[in-house]
Design a protein around this motif. Structure first.
Motif, short mmCIF file in Angstrom:
data_model
loop_
_atom_site.label_atom_id
_atom_site.label_comp_id
_atom_site.label_asym_id
_atom_site.label_seq_id
_atom_site.Cartn_x
_atom_site.Cartn_y
_atom_site.Cartn_z
N VAL A 210 0.71 -1.29 -0.01
CA VAL A 210 -0.05 -0.21 0.12
C VAL A 210 0.38 1.51 0.14
N ILE A 211 0.56 1.58 -0.32
CA ILE A 211 1.60 3.44 -1.09
C ILE A 211 0.78 4.42 -0.19
N SER A 212 -0.68 4.51 -0.04
CA SER A 212 -1.77 6.03 0.91
C SER A 212 -3.02 5.19 1.24
N ILE A 213 -4.16 5.84 1.63
CA ILE A 213 -4.87 5.43 2.08
C ILE A 213 -5.72 6.37 2.96
N GLY A 214 -6.40 6.90 2.03
CA GLY A 214 -7.46 8.51 2.32
C GLY A 214 -7.78 8.78 1.52
N THR A 215 -9.34 10.21 2.21
CA THR A 215 -9.82 10.37 1.65
C THR A 215 -10.34 11.61 0.78
N ARG A 216 -10.50 10.92 -0.62
CA ARG A 216 -10.42 12.24 -1.66
C ARG A 216 -11.50 11.90 -2.99
N GLY A 217 -12.51 13.25 -2.68
CA GLY A 217 -13.52 12.60 -3.79
C GLY A 217 -15.17 12.89 -2.55
N MET A 221 -10.03 5.95 -0.17
CA MET A 221 -9.69 5.07 -1.21
C MET A 221 -8.05 5.27 -1.22
N ALA A 222 -7.61 4.11 -1.52
CA ALA A 222 -6.19 3.48 -1.32
C ALA A 222 -5.92 3.56 -2.50
N ARG A 223 -4.19 3.48 -2.64
CA ARG A 223 -4.00 3.71 -3.18
C ARG A 223 -2.32 2.08 -3.41
N LEU A 224 -2.46 1.21 -4.65
CA LEU A 224 -1.24 -0.48 -4.08
C LEU A 224 -1.04 -0.92 -5.32
N TYR A 225 0.03 -1.50 -4.63
CA TYR A 225 0.24 -2.17 -5.97
C TYR A 225 -0.17 -3.68 -6.14
N ASP A 226 -0.84 -4.11 -7.53
CA ASP A 226 -0.68 -5.16 -7.96
C ASP A 226 -1.06 -5.68 -9.00
N GLY A 227 0.59 -6.38 -8.89
CA GLY A 227 1.07 -7.42 -9.03
C GLY A 227 1.96 -5.77 -10.85
N GLY A 228 3.03 -5.56 -9.74
CA GLY A 228 3.56 -4.31 -10.64
C GLY A 228 2.56 -2.82 -11.01
N GLU A 229 1.08 -2.82 -11.02
CA GLU A 229 0.17 -2.19 -11.64
C GLU A 229 -0.01 -1.52 -10.17
#
Length: 307
Positions: A210-217, A221-229
């Motif tokens: 996981v790169i980040s978890i936070g409120t957006r819009g 939301m969470a941004r994380l790497y899944d299979g290199g993406e």
């Protein structure tokens, strides 16, 4: 429009936007390696959700943090929207020194997206870059020679798809064009609390990815790497759902595949930097060459007259 007129326009747009373009390209080069740095740390030891939540409650008891950043490589978390420094996961103490590399990436991202705090300047400079490239295309195929001008033209034509795609995707991001295959789920109700969102993400994904978890819009939301993406997920009390891909952002930032896209973005940035520097050098040499006879003319005439 004649070729000399196109060349003159090509040259003057470059001169006007030279400094902001230099800043955008250099910061883009720095950000090109960020996906590789991020993915290099996701293969380390697992990060326990309980430990992260415990530290969040200790350092943010009032729940004022709007987000959480996780640096798996340095084993640190950062509570966004608070004055709390980065927290070491091992010791549980606030880190005495920041991560130099993370600070460089943060500075580069802010400068790249809001040059001198002016987002419009980035958009205008990116649009100027597209116009400069299109003018170069309209002027036609060059004669490749082993000269400064020849290398300038060869760099442009051999890397054309990359150097054109980069500013075009940047403009798509600036104007909110996502080309998503489906509409993202609508945000309903109040966003999930950050500790609860962290537990939900940890239940289905490894927190070291996981790169980040936070409120957006209005949604968590969470941004994380899944299979290199690097994927974006909507986090609710019942599930963690992958959001439709934002293709311009994925391509521009090189997050569709860190191992492939990141080196391509490095090549793109180096090519753009080469074009800008050689273009300015060509202009400077031609300008000095035109002025030199004028400067030497009176002196030469005086010598002839004296003879």
């Amino acid at each position: 429009m004649s070729k000399p007129a196109l060349l003159r326009l090509h040259r003057w747009i470059t001169l006007v936007f030279a400094l902001p373009l230099l800043a955008i390209i250099v910061t883009g080069l720095i950000l090109s390696v960020e996906p590789l740095v991020q993915t290099s740390g996701i293969g380390g030891p697992a990060i326990e959700a309980g430990r992260v939540v415990e530290l969040m409650k200790r350092y943010d008891p009032d729940g004022k943090a709007r987000g959480l950043s996780i640096n798996a490589a340095s084993r640190r978390i950062t509570l966004q929207g608070t004055n709390v420094p980065a927290i070491d996961l091992s010791s549980g103490e606030a880190a005495s020194t920041g991560s130099t590399l993370s600070d460089v990436f943060l500075w580069a991202r802010f400068t790249h997206e809001r040059l001198m705090g002016q987002a419009w300047l980035v958009t205008a400079s990116t649009l100027a870059m597209v116009i400069i490239l299109l003018l170069g295309i309209v002027m036609g195929l060059p004669r490749l020679r082993n000269t400064l001008s020849g290398w300038h033209k060869a760099t442009a034509w051999f890397t054309l798809p990359l150097i054109l795609l980069s500013p075009l995707t940047g403009l798509c991001m600036a104007f909110g064009l996502t080309f998503q295959s489906g509409a993202p789920p609508a945000a309903t109700g109040r966003p999930l609390a950050l500790p609860d969102a962290t537990r939900m993400v940890a239940a289905s994904h490894e927190l070291s990815h996981v790169i980040s978890i936070g409120t957006r819009g209005g949604r968590m939301m969470a941004r994380l790497y899944d299979g290199g993406e690097l994927r974006a997920y909507a986090v609710t009390s019942s599930e963690v759902t992958a959001l439709p891909r934002n293709w311009p952002r994925l391509i521009h930032e090189g997050n569709w595949s860190a191992l492939i896209a990141s080196p391509l973005n490095v090549v793109t940035s180096i090519a753009l930097l080469t074009l800008l520097s050689t273009g300015l050098l060509i202009w400077a040499r031609r300008t000095l060459r035109k002025r030199r006879p004028r400067a030497d003319g009176p002196a030469g005439a005086a010598v002839v007259g004296a003879g």
